[in-house]
Write a protein that holds these residues in place. Structure first.
Motif, PDB file in Angstrom:
ATOM      1  N   MET A   1      33.313  78.736 157.200  1.00 26.28           N
ATOM      2  CA  MET A   1      32.457  78.670 158.370  1.00 26.28           C
ATOM      3  C   MET A   1      31.223  79.548 158.194  1.00 26.28           C
ATOM      4  SD  MET A   1      32.207  77.203 161.204  1.00 26.28           S
ATOM      5  CE  MET A   1      31.926  77.220 162.915  1.00 26.28           C
ATOM      6  N   GLN A   2      31.399  80.704 157.576  1.00 34.05           N
ATOM      7  CA  GLN A   2      30.256  81.591 157.389  1.00 34.05           C
ATOM      8  C   GLN A   2      29.212  80.941 156.483  1.00 34.05           C
ATOM      9  OE1 GLN A   2      31.213  85.583 156.841  1.00 34.05           O
ATOM     10  NE2 GLN A   2      29.105  86.222 156.684  1.00 34.05           N
ATOM     11  N   PHE A   3      29.667  80.134 155.536  1.00 37.88           N
ATOM     12  CA  PHE A   3      28.725  79.423 154.674  1.00 37.88           C
ATOM     13  C   PHE A   3      27.812  78.514 155.500  1.00 37.88           C
ATOM     14  CE2 PHE A   3      27.761  75.474 152.379  1.00 37.88           C
ATOM     15  CZ  PHE A   3      26.903  75.988 151.420  1.00 37.88           C
TER      16      PHE A   3
ATOM     17  N   TRP B   1      26.923  78.895 158.653  1.00 41.75           N
ATOM     18  CA  TRP B   1      25.967  79.732 159.384  1.00 41.75           C
ATOM     19  C   TRP B   1      24.860  80.213 158.452  1.00 41.75           C
ATOM     20  CZ3 TRP B   1      25.327  79.395 164.243  1.00 41.75           C
ATOM     21  CH2 TRP B   1      26.400  79.182 165.097  1.00 41.75           C
ATOM     22  N   SER B   2      25.199  80.520 157.215  1.00 44.13           N
ATOM     23  CA  SER B   2      24.190  81.020 156.284  1.00 44.13           C
ATOM     24  C   SER B   2      23.130  79.972 155.973  1.00 44.13           C
ATOM     25  CB  SER B   2      24.851  81.507 154.994  1.00 44.13           C
ATOM     26  OG  SER B   2      25.353  80.412 154.256  1.00 44.13           O
TER      27      SER B   2
ATOM     28  N   THR C   1      20.523  80.378 159.037  1.00 43.28           N
ATOM     29  CA  THR C   1      19.896  81.664 159.353  1.00 43.28           C
ATOM     30  C   THR C   1      18.813  81.962 158.336  1.00 43.28           C
ATOM     31  OG1 THR C   1      21.566  82.846 158.085  1.00 43.28           O
ATOM     32  CG2 THR C   1      21.954  82.608 160.443  1.00 43.28           C
TER      33      THR C   1
ATOM     34  N   LYS D   1      16.726  84.238 155.926  1.00 41.81           N
ATOM     35  CA  LYS D   1      16.938  85.436 155.119  1.00 41.81           C
ATOM     36  C   LYS D   1      15.647  86.243 155.132  1.00 41.81           C
ATOM     37  CE  LYS D   1      20.672  83.722 152.501  1.00 41.81           C
ATOM     38  NZ  LYS D   1      21.215  82.995 153.572  1.00 41.81           N
TER      39      LYS D   1
END
Length: 77
Positions: A1-3, A5-6, A9, A11
């Motif tokens: 799941m964090q992938f 979101w990345s 977002t 950087k």
């Protein structure tokens, strides 16, 4: 799941810095989001290995950035 979101977002942009000795010669380079801590670091527009142990050209320096306000200021009433 964090992938997932990345992917959406932003950087922070990486900035380039050069460490200069007292004669103004390049001793090291660093690429990071925030200015390095310590004396002798200057922001540059690009990293060139040919500048290592040579004086940094004046055209390579980036003019200091103005502080960005963290919030929008309300209009005067």
């Amino acid at each position: 799941m964090q992938f997932l979101w990345s992917l959406f977002t932003r950087k922070p942009a990486l900035r380039q810095f050069a460490l200069l000795d007292v004669q103004g010669r390049c001793q090291a380079y660093k690429e990071c989001c925030q200015p390095p801590v310590g004396d002798g670091w200057v922001e540059i527009d690009e990293i060139r290995l040919s500048w290592m142990h040579h004086p940094l050209p004046a055209s390579a320096r980036v003019s200091p950035r103005a502080a960005q306000p963290s919030r929008h200021q309300p209009l005067a009433a």
